[in-house]
Design a protein around this motif. Structure first.
Motif, short mmCIF file in Angstrom:
data_model
loop_
_atom_site.label_atom_id
_atom_site.label_comp_id
_atom_site.label_asym_id
_atom_site.label_seq_id
_atom_site.Cartn_x
_atom_site.Cartn_y
_atom_site.Cartn_z
N ASP A 121 0.88 -1.18 0.00
CA ASP A 121 0.00 0.00 0.00
C ASP A 121 0.91 1.22 0.00
O ASP A 121 1.31 1.70 1.07
CB ASP A 121 -0.91 -0.03 1.23
CG ASP A 121 -1.86 1.15 1.29
OD1 ASP A 121 -2.05 1.83 0.26
OD2 ASP A 121 -2.41 1.41 2.39
N GLY A 122 1.28 1.67 -1.19
CA GLY A 122 2.20 2.79 -1.30
C GLY A 122 3.56 2.44 -0.74
O GLY A 122 4.20 1.49 -1.16
N ALA A 123 3.99 3.20 0.28
CA ALA A 123 5.29 2.98 0.90
C ALA A 123 5.24 1.98 2.05
O ALA A 123 6.23 1.75 2.71
CB ALA A 123 5.85 4.31 1.39
N ARG A 124 4.07 1.40 2.26
CA ARG A 124 3.91 0.44 3.36
C ARG A 124 3.69 -0.97 2.83
O ARG A 124 2.94 -1.18 1.89
CB ARG A 124 2.73 0.83 4.24
CG ARG A 124 2.97 2.11 4.98
CD ARG A 124 1.79 2.45 5.84
NE ARG A 124 2.19 3.47 6.81
CZ ARG A 124 1.35 4.04 7.63
NH1 ARG A 124 0.07 3.71 7.62
NH2 ARG A 124 1.78 4.95 8.49
N GLY A 125 4.33 -1.91 3.50
CA GLY A 125 4.13 -3.32 3.19
C GLY A 125 3.49 -3.98 4.40
O GLY A 125 4.05 -3.96 5.50
N HIS A 126 2.31 -4.52 4.21
CA HIS A 126 1.57 -5.17 5.29
C HIS A 126 1.87 -6.67 5.26
O HIS A 126 1.44 -7.36 4.33
CB HIS A 126 0.07 -4.92 5.15
CG HIS A 126 -0.28 -3.47 5.23
ND1 HIS A 126 -0.60 -2.86 6.42
CD2 HIS A 126 -0.35 -2.51 4.28
CE1 HIS A 126 -0.86 -1.58 6.19
NE2 HIS A 126 -0.71 -1.34 4.90
N VAL A 127 2.60 -7.15 6.24
CA VAL A 127 2.96 -8.56 6.34
C VAL A 127 1.80 -9.29 7.01
O VAL A 127 1.27 -8.82 8.03
CB VAL A 127 4.24 -8.75 7.18
CG1 VAL A 127 4.58 -10.24 7.32
CG2 VAL A 127 5.41 -7.98 6.55
N GLY A 128 1.40 -10.42 6.46
CA GLY A 128 0.30 -11.16 7.06
C GLY A 128 0.35 -12.64 6.74
O GLY A 128 1.11 -13.09 5.88
N ARG A 129 -0.48 -13.36 7.47
CA ARG A 129 -0.67 -14.79 7.24
C ARG A 129 0.64 -15.57 7.29
O ARG A 129 0.81 -16.54 6.56
CB ARG A 129 -1.38 -15.06 5.93
CG ARG A 129 -2.76 -14.45 5.78
CD ARG A 129 -3.80 -15.23 6.54
NE ARG A 129 -5.14 -15.04 6.03
CZ ARG A 129 -5.96 -14.06 6.39
NH1 ARG A 129 -5.57 -13.17 7.26
NH2 ARG A 129 -7.18 -13.98 5.89
N LEU A 130 1.59 -15.14 8.15
CA LEU A 130 2.80 -15.92 8.34
C LEU A 130 2.40 -17.21 9.02
O LEU A 130 1.89 -17.20 10.14
CB LEU A 130 3.82 -15.15 9.17
CG LEU A 130 5.13 -15.88 9.49
CD1 LEU A 130 5.87 -16.25 8.22
CD2 LEU A 130 6.01 -15.00 10.36
N ALA A 131 2.60 -18.32 8.33
CA ALA A 131 2.13 -19.62 8.83
C ALA A 131 3.20 -20.67 8.59
O ALA A 131 3.78 -20.74 7.50
CB ALA A 131 0.84 -20.01 8.12
N VAL A 132 3.45 -21.49 9.61
CA VAL A 132 4.41 -22.58 9.52
C VAL A 132 3.71 -23.84 10.03
O VAL A 132 3.05 -23.80 11.07
CB VAL A 132 5.68 -22.28 10.34
CG1 VAL A 132 6.64 -23.46 10.30
CG2 VAL A 132 6.36 -21.01 9.83
N ALA A 133 3.88 -24.93 9.29
CA ALA A 133 3.29 -26.20 9.71
C ALA A 133 3.71 -26.49 11.16
O ALA A 133 4.87 -26.28 11.52
CB ALA A 133 3.75 -27.33 8.80
N PRO A 134 2.77 -26.94 12.00
CA PRO A 134 3.09 -27.13 13.42
C PRO A 134 4.34 -27.96 13.69
O PRO A 134 5.12 -27.63 14.59
CB PRO A 134 1.82 -27.80 13.97
CG PRO A 134 0.73 -27.27 13.10
CD PRO A 134 1.36 -27.19 11.72
N ASP A 135 4.58 -29.01 12.92
CA ASP A 135 5.76 -29.84 13.18
C ASP A 135 7.06 -29.21 12.68
O ASP A 135 8.14 -29.75 12.92
CB ASP A 135 5.58 -31.24 12.57
CG ASP A 135 5.58 -31.23 11.06
OD1 ASP A 135 4.93 -30.33 10.46
OD2 ASP A 135 6.22 -32.10 10.46
N GLN A 136 6.97 -28.07 12.02
CA GLN A 136 8.14 -27.38 11.50
C GLN A 136 8.43 -26.08 12.26
O GLN A 136 9.38 -25.36 11.95
CB GLN A 136 7.95 -27.06 10.02
CG GLN A 136 7.75 -28.27 9.15
CD GLN A 136 9.00 -29.11 9.05
OE1 GLN A 136 10.07 -28.63 8.72
NE2 GLN A 136 8.88 -30.40 9.37
N GLN A 137 7.59 -25.75 13.24
CA GLN A 137 7.76 -24.52 13.99
C GLN A 137 9.00 -24.58 14.88
O GLN A 137 9.43 -25.65 15.28
CB GLN A 137 6.50 -24.22 14.81
CG GLN A 137 5.31 -23.90 13.92
CD GLN A 137 4.01 -23.75 14.66
OE1 GLN A 137 3.93 -23.85 15.87
NE2 GLN A 137 2.94 -23.48 13.91
#
Length: 162
Positions: free
Chosen positions: A81-97
């Motif tokens: 969004d213009g000069a902003r980057g909205h990071v979201g939905r960072l997801a890691v499989a439970p056995d790989q966390q």
């Protein structure tokens, strides 16, 4: 986020064919958050396949996946969004966390952001102390707190682009 990159993990742009696995990993990863907040309707849990495909196809965003061997083990999104980057939905499989996959994804999505992005923004659950601490170790600073439309407490964080 600190630590060594996840050994044996390749981070790349998501393809349309990855959408089903992205959705599966996302749902598996967010179950613990849903339990923490007593809310089975968290947005990552009710998103459908068409929405994931749309995010992957959106030229204004970035969707990355982490792959170990032939298995998709994580994903992250960036909405510009213009000069902003909205990071979201960072997801890691439970056995790989807790194995560096999330760190690798966060660093990669920041690096993949278009040059006009000068600041990264994200939010996480206010009762998710481990998540907040991980983002703070990655250089994000708290900018505020609030609640979503369902009453889940949130912590907002931001990081300037280096």
């Amino acid at each position: 986020m600190t630590g060594t990159p996840a050994p044996g993990v390749l981070v790349r742009r998501a393809l349309d064919g990855d959408a089903g696995e992205v959705l599966t990993v996302q749902r598996a990863a967010f179950v613990a958050e849903a339990q923490r907040y007593g809310d089975p309707l968290l947005p990552p849990l009710v998103e459908d396949l068409a929405a994931v495909r749309a995010a992957i196809a959106d030229p204004a965003g970035v969707v990355l996946v982490a792959v170990r061997g032939s298995r998709l083990v994580g994903s992250v999104r960036l909405r510009v969004d213009g000069a902003r980057g909205h990071v979201g939905r960072l997801a890691v499989a439970p056995d790989q966390q807790r194995a560096g996959v999330g760190t690798a994804l966060l660093r990669a999505v920041e690096a993949a952001a278009p040059q006009q992005v000068r600041e990264f923004l994200l939010f996480t659950g206010g009762d998710s102390a481990a998540n907040v601490a991980r983002y703070e170790r990655a250089g994000y600073a708290r900018t505020g707190e609030g609640r979503d439309e369902r009453g889940v407490p949130l912590v907002h964080l931001a990081k300037p682009r280096p």
